[in-house]
Design a protein around this motif. Structure first.
Motif, PDB file in Angstrom:
ATOM      1  N   ARG A  48      59.702 -34.500 -46.634  1.00 25.57           N
ATOM      2  CA  ARG A  48      58.749 -35.551 -46.417  1.00 25.57           C
ATOM      3  C   ARG A  48      57.644 -35.944 -47.347  1.00 25.57           C
ATOM      4  O   ARG A  48      56.819 -37.124 -47.241  1.00 25.57           O
ATOM      5  CB  ARG A  48      58.213 -35.608 -44.745  1.00 25.57           C
ATOM      6  N   GLY A  49      57.015 -34.822 -48.142  1.00 25.81           N
ATOM      7  CA  GLY A  49      55.803 -35.126 -48.741  1.00 25.81           C
ATOM      8  C   GLY A  49      55.366 -33.881 -49.283  1.00 25.81           C
ATOM      9  O   GLY A  49      55.882 -32.879 -49.136  1.00 25.81           O
ATOM     10  N   ALA A  50      54.424 -34.018 -50.108  1.00 21.90           N
ATOM     11  CA  ALA A  50      53.702 -32.572 -50.209  1.00 21.90           C
ATOM     12  C   ALA A  50      53.215 -31.500 -49.446  1.00 21.90           C
ATOM     13  O   ALA A  50      53.495 -30.452 -49.591  1.00 21.90           O
ATOM     14  CB  ALA A  50      52.506 -32.878 -51.516  1.00 21.90           C
ATOM     15  N   ASP A  51      52.563 -31.867 -48.325  1.00 23.70           N
ATOM     16  CA  ASP A  51      52.201 -31.331 -47.303  1.00 23.70           C
ATOM     17  C   ASP A  51      53.387 -30.696 -46.525  1.00 23.70           C
ATOM     18  O   ASP A  51      53.507 -29.339 -46.289  1.00 23.70           O
ATOM     19  CB  ASP A  51      51.552 -31.935 -46.299  1.00 23.70           C
ATOM     20  N   ALA A  52      54.676 -31.315 -46.403  1.00 23.37           N
ATOM     21  CA  ALA A  52      55.596 -30.660 -45.832  1.00 23.37           C
ATOM     22  C   ALA A  52      56.416 -29.773 -46.700  1.00 23.37           C
ATOM     23  O   ALA A  52      56.902 -28.769 -46.273  1.00 23.37           O
ATOM     24  CB  ALA A  52      56.739 -31.865 -45.628  1.00 23.37           C
ATOM     25  N   LEU A  53      56.137 -29.923 -47.992  1.00 18.76           N
ATOM     26  CA  LEU A  53      56.895 -28.784 -49.125  1.00 18.76           C
ATOM     27  C   LEU A  53      56.193 -27.883 -49.034  1.00 18.76           C
ATOM     28  O   LEU A  53      56.708 -26.590 -49.005  1.00 18.76           O
ATOM     29  CB  LEU A  53      56.944 -29.509 -50.346  1.00 18.76           C
ATOM     30  N   ALA A  54      54.738 -27.926 -48.841  1.00 16.60           N
ATOM     31  CA  ALA A  54      53.996 -26.743 -48.837  1.00 16.60           C
ATOM     32  C   ALA A  54      54.215 -26.005 -47.695  1.00 16.60           C
ATOM     33  O   ALA A  54      54.246 -24.757 -47.786  1.00 16.60           O
ATOM     34  CB  ALA A  54      52.312 -27.222 -49.239  1.00 16.60           C
ATOM     35  N   GLN A  55      54.245 -26.663 -46.706  1.00 12.62           N
ATOM     36  CA  GLN A  55      54.440 -25.722 -45.316  1.00 12.62           C
ATOM     37  C   GLN A  55      55.893 -25.101 -45.172  1.00 12.62           C
ATOM     38  O   GLN A  55      55.919 -23.964 -45.042  1.00 12.62           O
ATOM     39  CB  GLN A  55      54.691 -26.740 -44.005  1.00 12.62           C
ATOM     40  N   ARG A  56      57.198 -25.823 -45.880  1.00 14.96           N
ATOM     41  CA  ARG A  56      58.392 -25.193 -45.925  1.00 14.96           C
ATOM     42  C   ARG A  56      58.277 -23.930 -47.062  1.00 14.96           C
ATOM     43  O   ARG A  56      58.859 -22.852 -46.886  1.00 14.96           O
ATOM     44  CB  ARG A  56      59.351 -26.224 -46.378  1.00 14.96           C
ATOM     45  N   LEU A  57      57.560 -24.167 -48.205  1.00  9.44           N
ATOM     46  CA  LEU A  57      57.246 -23.134 -49.075  1.00  9.44           C
ATOM     47  C   LEU A  57      56.843 -21.839 -48.519  1.00  9.44           C
ATOM     48  O   LEU A  57      56.970 -20.651 -48.591  1.00  9.44           O
ATOM     49  CB  LEU A  57      56.627 -23.702 -50.339  1.00  9.44           C
ATOM     50  N   SER A  58      55.568 -22.140 -47.671  1.00 10.51           N
ATOM     51  CA  SER A  58      54.882 -21.041 -46.954  1.00 10.51           C
ATOM     52  C   SER A  58      55.882 -20.207 -45.956  1.00 10.51           C
ATOM     53  O   SER A  58      55.812 -19.163 -46.052  1.00 10.51           O
ATOM     54  CB  SER A  58      53.778 -21.640 -46.184  1.00 10.51           C
ATOM     55  N   ALA A  59      56.622 -21.030 -45.251  1.00  7.60           N
ATOM     56  CA  ALA A  59      57.372 -20.491 -44.381  1.00  7.60           C
ATOM     57  C   ALA A  59      58.469 -19.459 -45.172  1.00  7.60           C
ATOM     58  O   ALA A  59      58.733 -18.488 -44.493  1.00  7.60           O
ATOM     59  CB  ALA A  59      58.254 -21.410 -43.532  1.00  7.60           C
ATOM     60  N   LEU A  60      58.993 -20.114 -46.429  1.00  5.79           N
ATOM     61  CA  LEU A  60      60.188 -19.235 -47.095  1.00  5.79           C
ATOM     62  C   LEU A  60      59.318 -17.972 -47.591  1.00  5.79           C
ATOM     63  O   LEU A  60      59.668 -16.732 -47.368  1.00  5.79           O
ATOM     64  CB  LEU A  60      60.408 -19.933 -48.078  1.00  5.79           C
ATOM     65  N   ALA A  61      58.279 -17.988 -48.035  1.00  3.70           N
ATOM     66  CA  ALA A  61      57.402 -17.034 -49.028  1.00  3.70           C
ATOM     67  C   ALA A  61      56.839 -16.057 -47.772  1.00  3.70           C
ATOM     68  O   ALA A  61      56.841 -14.738 -47.964  1.00  3.70           O
ATOM     69  CB  ALA A  61      56.097 -17.373 -49.819  1.00  3.70           C
ATOM     70  N   THR A  62      56.679 -16.269 -46.697  1.00  4.13           N
ATOM     71  CA  THR A  62      56.087 -15.452 -45.388  1.00  4.13           C
ATOM     72  C   THR A  62      57.311 -14.661 -45.159  1.00  4.13           C
ATOM     73  O   THR A  62      57.197 -13.383 -44.707  1.00  4.13           O
ATOM     74  CB  THR A  62      55.375 -16.172 -44.426  1.00  4.13           C
ATOM     75  N   ALA A  63      58.410 -15.393 -44.971  1.00  5.19           N
ATOM     76  CA  ALA A  63      59.734 -14.717 -44.420  1.00  5.19           C
ATOM     77  C   ALA A  63      60.060 -13.620 -45.405  1.00  5.19           C
ATOM     78  O   ALA A  63      60.307 -12.315 -45.244  1.00  5.19           O
ATOM     79  CB  ALA A  63      60.860 -15.608 -44.365  1.00  5.19           C
ATOM     80  N   GLU A  64      59.830 -14.166 -46.507  1.00 10.17           N
ATOM     81  CA  GLU A  64      60.355 -12.896 -47.818  1.00 10.17           C
ATOM     82  C   GLU A  64      59.294 -11.769 -47.879  1.00 10.17           C
ATOM     83  O   GLU A  64      59.889 -10.677 -47.867  1.00 10.17           O
ATOM     84  CB  GLU A  64      60.429 -13.784 -49.238  1.00 10.17           C
ATOM     85  N   LEU A  65      58.064 -12.215 -47.542  1.00  8.27           N
ATOM     86  CA  LEU A  65      56.984 -11.002 -47.630  1.00  8.27           C
ATOM     87  C   LEU A  65      57.363  -9.856 -46.524  1.00  8.27           C
ATOM     88  O   LEU A  65      57.241  -9.003 -46.542  1.00  8.27           O
ATOM     89  CB  LEU A  65      55.732 -11.564 -47.755  1.00  8.27           C
ATOM     90  N   ALA A  66      57.692 -10.790 -45.260  1.00  6.76           N
ATOM     91  CA  ALA A  66      57.740  -9.917 -44.175  1.00  6.76           C
ATOM     92  C   ALA A  66      59.026  -9.020 -44.375  1.00  6.76           C
ATOM     93  O   ALA A  66      59.036  -7.877 -43.830  1.00  6.76           O
ATOM     94  CB  ALA A  66      57.815 -10.800 -42.847  1.00  6.76           C
ATOM     95  N   ASP A  67      60.010  -9.556 -44.994  1.00  8.67           N
ATOM     96  CA  ASP A  67      61.159  -8.722 -45.017  1.00  8.67           C
ATOM     97  C   ASP A  67      60.902  -7.705 -45.823  1.00  8.67           C
ATOM     98  O   ASP A  67      61.555  -6.643 -45.466  1.00  8.67           O
ATOM     99  CB  ASP A  67      62.365  -9.660 -45.460  1.00  8.67           C
ATOM    100  N   GLU A  68      60.204  -7.718 -47.007  1.00  9.17           N
ATOM    101  CA  GLU A  68      59.912  -6.768 -47.777  1.00  9.17           C
ATOM    102  C   GLU A  68      59.030  -5.565 -47.255  1.00  9.17           C
ATOM    103  O   GLU A  68      59.259  -4.457 -47.526  1.00  9.17           O
ATOM    104  CB  GLU A  68      59.457  -7.361 -49.330  1.00  9.17           C
ATOM    105  N   MET A  69      57.994  -6.195 -46.626  1.00  7.84           N
ATOM    106  CA  MET A  69      57.323  -5.139 -45.895  1.00  7.84           C
ATOM    107  C   MET A  69      57.871  -4.372 -44.929  1.00  7.84           C
ATOM    108  O   MET A  69      57.812  -2.985 -44.787  1.00  7.84           O
ATOM    109  CB  MET A  69      56.147  -5.861 -45.238  1.00  7.84           C
ATOM    110  N   THR A  70      58.920  -4.923 -44.031  1.00  8.61           N
ATOM    111  CA  THR A  70      59.565  -4.468 -42.987  1.00  8.61           C
ATOM    112  C   THR A  70      60.446  -3.218 -43.616  1.00  8.61           C
ATOM    113  O   THR A  70      60.700  -2.003 -43.258  1.00  8.61           O
ATOM    114  CB  THR A  70      60.449  -5.369 -42.400  1.00  8.61           C
TER     115      THR A  70
END
Length: 189
Positions: A48-70
């Motif tokens: 939908r736009g830059a903020d929606a992309l930023a939010q989706r990118l944040s969700a992806l990065a947070t999930a990746e980081l959580a997986d690696e820490m776990t």
């Protein structure tokens, strides 16, 4: 018509790769559209736009980081768990210099997957702290201390902020020694 094979998920994954290449602050919708070979207006069919992309990118990065820490924490306790989780955190930030800043965004309350990823990431640190006997309300402060210390170190390192000739890896080890000592003597009230 949207480009064949292009989905919101593929757009976000390509945005993550592009952010790692050019930097989080240089990721734009125009650059992403060029990378994907679509006109900028066509990109709005997927995000939908830059903020929606930023939010989706944040969700992806947070999930990746959580997986690696776990994964790093598995089979470890106490100081070993602290070192494993902090080292995984630092390694993720080094491998993904454009995604890592996106993981610092507070999860969107309207996005259950993003919230769950954030809870997993924080949950790993809470689990490490349980190994020190730090639980309940005192653990909130300890989680914040862990995150502030490790994020601060990682961010300064990425920005070239350590100009002294001494080994940066050794300094990171001393930081973890300090966190270990602090958590072993953490006030439980």
């Amino acid at each position: 018509m949207p480009r064949a094979g292009l989905t919101p998920d593929t757009v976000v994954r390509e945005a993550a790769r592009l952010a790692d290449e050019v930097g989080h602050d240089r990721l734009t919708l125009a650059a992403l559209a060029t990378r994907l070979g679509v006109a900028l207006p066509s990109l709005y069919k997927h995000v939908r736009g830059a903020d929606a992309l930023a939010q989706r990118l944040s969700a992806l990065a947070t999930a990746e980081l959580a997986d690696e820490m776990t994964a790093a924490a598995a089979g470890h306790a106490g100081a070993d768990a602290l070192r494993a989780v902090a080292t995984a955190y630092r390694a993720y930030a080094r491998r993904h210099p454009g995604r890592y800043p996106a993981a610092q965004r507070v999860p969107d309350p309207a996005d259950p997957e993003h919230r769950a990823a954030g809870e997993r990431a924080v949950g790993v640190v809470y689990a490490v702290l349980r190994g020190y006997g730090v639980t309940g309300e005192p653990a909130v402060d300890a989680v914040r201390m862990f995150r502030s210390a490790v994020h601060g170190f990682v961010s300064l390192d990425a920005a070239g902020g350590f100009g002294l000739p001494q080994d940066v890896d050794r300094s990171f080890e001393r930081l973890l020694d300090g966190l270990d000592a602090a958590f072993r003597s953490w006030p439980t009230r």
